[in-house]
Write a protein that holds these residues in place. Structure first.
Motif, PDB file in Angstrom:
ATOM      1  N   THR A 144       1.159   8.173  -9.283  1.00 37.08           N
ATOM      2  CA  THR A 144       1.614  10.150  -9.385  1.00 37.08           C
ATOM      3  C   THR A 144       2.144  10.147 -10.822  1.00 37.08           C
ATOM      4  O   THR A 144       3.582   9.664 -11.062  1.00 37.08           O
ATOM      5  CB  THR A 144       3.053  10.162  -8.440  1.00 37.08           C
ATOM      6  OG1 THR A 144       1.901  10.446  -7.368  1.00 37.08           O
ATOM      7  CG2 THR A 144       2.925  11.891  -8.686  1.00 37.08           C
ATOM      8  N   PHE A 159       0.953  -1.628  -0.087  1.00 35.07           N
ATOM      9  CA  PHE A 159       0.513   0.063  -0.092  1.00 35.07           C
ATOM     10  C   PHE A 159       0.980   1.351   0.219  1.00 35.07           C
ATOM     11  O   PHE A 159       0.008   2.623  -0.579  1.00 35.07           O
ATOM     12  CB  PHE A 159      -1.155  -0.499   1.192  1.00 35.07           C
ATOM     13  CG  PHE A 159      -1.757   1.224   1.065  1.00 35.07           C
ATOM     14  CD1 PHE A 159      -3.406   1.635   0.778  1.00 35.07           C
ATOM     15  CD2 PHE A 159      -1.340   2.020   2.384  1.00 35.07           C
ATOM     16  CE1 PHE A 159      -3.623   2.710   0.438  1.00 35.07           C
ATOM     17  CE2 PHE A 159      -2.361   3.376   2.194  1.00 35.07           C
ATOM     18  CZ  PHE A 159      -3.190   3.468   1.809  1.00 35.07           C
ATOM     19  N   ALA A 160       2.085   0.883   0.804  1.00 31.10           N
ATOM     20  CA  ALA A 160       2.236   2.692   1.125  1.00 31.10           C
ATOM     21  C   ALA A 160       3.495   2.256  -0.652  1.00 31.10           C
ATOM     22  O   ALA A 160       3.905   3.977  -1.199  1.00 31.10           O
ATOM     23  CB  ALA A 160       4.322   1.991   1.610  1.00 31.10           C
ATOM     24  N   GLN A 166       7.489  11.868  -3.324  1.00 37.64           N
ATOM     25  CA  GLN A 166       7.277  10.906  -3.029  1.00 37.64           C
ATOM     26  C   GLN A 166       7.887   9.455  -2.406  1.00 37.64           C
ATOM     27  O   GLN A 166       8.219   8.925  -1.681  1.00 37.64           O
ATOM     28  CB  GLN A 166       5.716  10.418  -3.996  1.00 37.64           C
ATOM     29  CG  GLN A 166       4.622  11.545  -3.375  1.00 37.64           C
ATOM     30  CD  GLN A 166       3.758  10.958  -4.411  1.00 37.64           C
ATOM     31  OE1 GLN A 166       4.197   9.783  -5.501  1.00 37.64           O
ATOM     32  NE2 GLN A 166       3.049  11.013  -3.935  1.00 37.64           N
ATOM     33  N   LYS A 172       0.549   3.535  -3.027  1.00 39.52           N
ATOM     34  CA  LYS A 172       0.242   5.239  -4.054  1.00 39.52           C
ATOM     35  C   LYS A 172       1.738   6.155  -4.120  1.00 39.52           C
ATOM     36  O   LYS A 172       1.020   7.370  -4.825  1.00 39.52           O
ATOM     37  CB  LYS A 172       1.009   5.897  -1.998  1.00 39.52           C
ATOM     38  CG  LYS A 172      -0.251   5.347  -0.883  1.00 39.52           C
ATOM     39  CD  LYS A 172      -0.323   6.236  -0.234  1.00 39.52           C
ATOM     40  CE  LYS A 172       0.699   6.286   1.369  1.00 39.52           C
ATOM     41  NZ  LYS A 172       0.694   6.801   2.212  1.00 39.52           N
ATOM     42  N   THR A 173       2.946   5.439  -4.502  1.00 45.44           N
ATOM     43  CA  THR A 173       3.595   6.242  -5.361  1.00 45.44           C
ATOM     44  C   THR A 173       3.276   5.871  -7.194  1.00 45.44           C
ATOM     45  O   THR A 173       4.183   7.123  -8.167  1.00 45.44           O
ATOM     46  CB  THR A 173       4.613   6.293  -5.059  1.00 45.44           C
ATOM     47  OG1 THR A 173       5.554   4.617  -5.391  1.00 45.44           O
ATOM     48  CG2 THR A 173       4.968   6.426  -3.455  1.00 45.44           C
TER      49      THR A 173
END
Length: 205
Positions: free
Chosen positions: A110, A102-103, A119, A106-107
């Protein structure tokens, strides 16, 4: 004896590779279906959650979600413990792997290069070291060369595959060797990499 199994994913490693490796380690025959993006687009709405990977059992039952599939095949392959406490420990590592995914995720989408760089740098310098630090501390408490107990489980395979994915250099501004700073985790990765059936799979694929 395992039923007829078909693993469906794209022609890449990523989220299906731990499943394929678990089956290979367990000497369990399976159909390795690899779709193009166009084929997936056509079939997407026929899948339980519109996602891959999926596992088809005996041509009729379809299971989605990587870790649900891993637990299922892990039982046949001898890679998911019988002891309830050890099962829970494997499950907690699989759940934590999702936190890491998940971490990172998130990048991935983009589009602004400046924002993505920011990020990823935070991911590399703060987020991933912190998360891997938790894993290192937990694995160091037993120091058996595996995340749970004293033999290989699907949790170790997930860690190995994530390290391999990073080493492909797929994340700009994140060191592909970031796990090298965590010796206990790297010992686990090397134990998986040194498995003869893992070697044979990698050589063939």
């Amino acid at each position: 004896m395992a039923p007829h199994l078909k693993v469906t994913y794209f022609n890449m490693k990523a989220r299906a590779e731990p499943i394929r490796l678990a089956l290979a380690i367990g000497d369990i025959p399976f159909e390795d279906e690899r779709l193009t993006r166009e084929q997936f687009a056509e079939l997407k709405e026929t899948y339980p959650f519109g996602q891959l990977p999926i596992l088809t059992i005996d041509h009729k039952t379809v299971i989605a979600q990587q870790h649900a599939i891993l637990r299922y095949v892990g039982r046949f392959a001898g890679l998911y413990p019988e002891d309830p406490i050890e099962q829970a420990k494997v499950d907690q590592f699989l759940g934590f792997a999702e936190d890491i995914n998940f971490a990172v995720g998130k990048t991935l989408h983009t589009t602004d290069p400046t924002l993505k760089k920011s990020q990823r740098e935070e991911l590399s310098s703060k987020t991933l070291p912190k998360l891997f630090g938790y894993l290192e501390r937990s694995a160091s408490q037993t120091a058996t060369g595996y995340l749970v107990g004293s033999k290989l489980t699907v949790a170790d395979i997930v860690l190995y595959c994530f390290d391999g994915w990073l080493r492909m250099g797929v994340l700009d501004h994140v060191s592909p060797t970031i796990l090298d700073g965590f010796p206990t985790l790297m010992k686990i990765v090397e134990n998986v990499r040194g498995n003869e059936k893992v070697k044979a799979w990698n050589e063939a694929h």
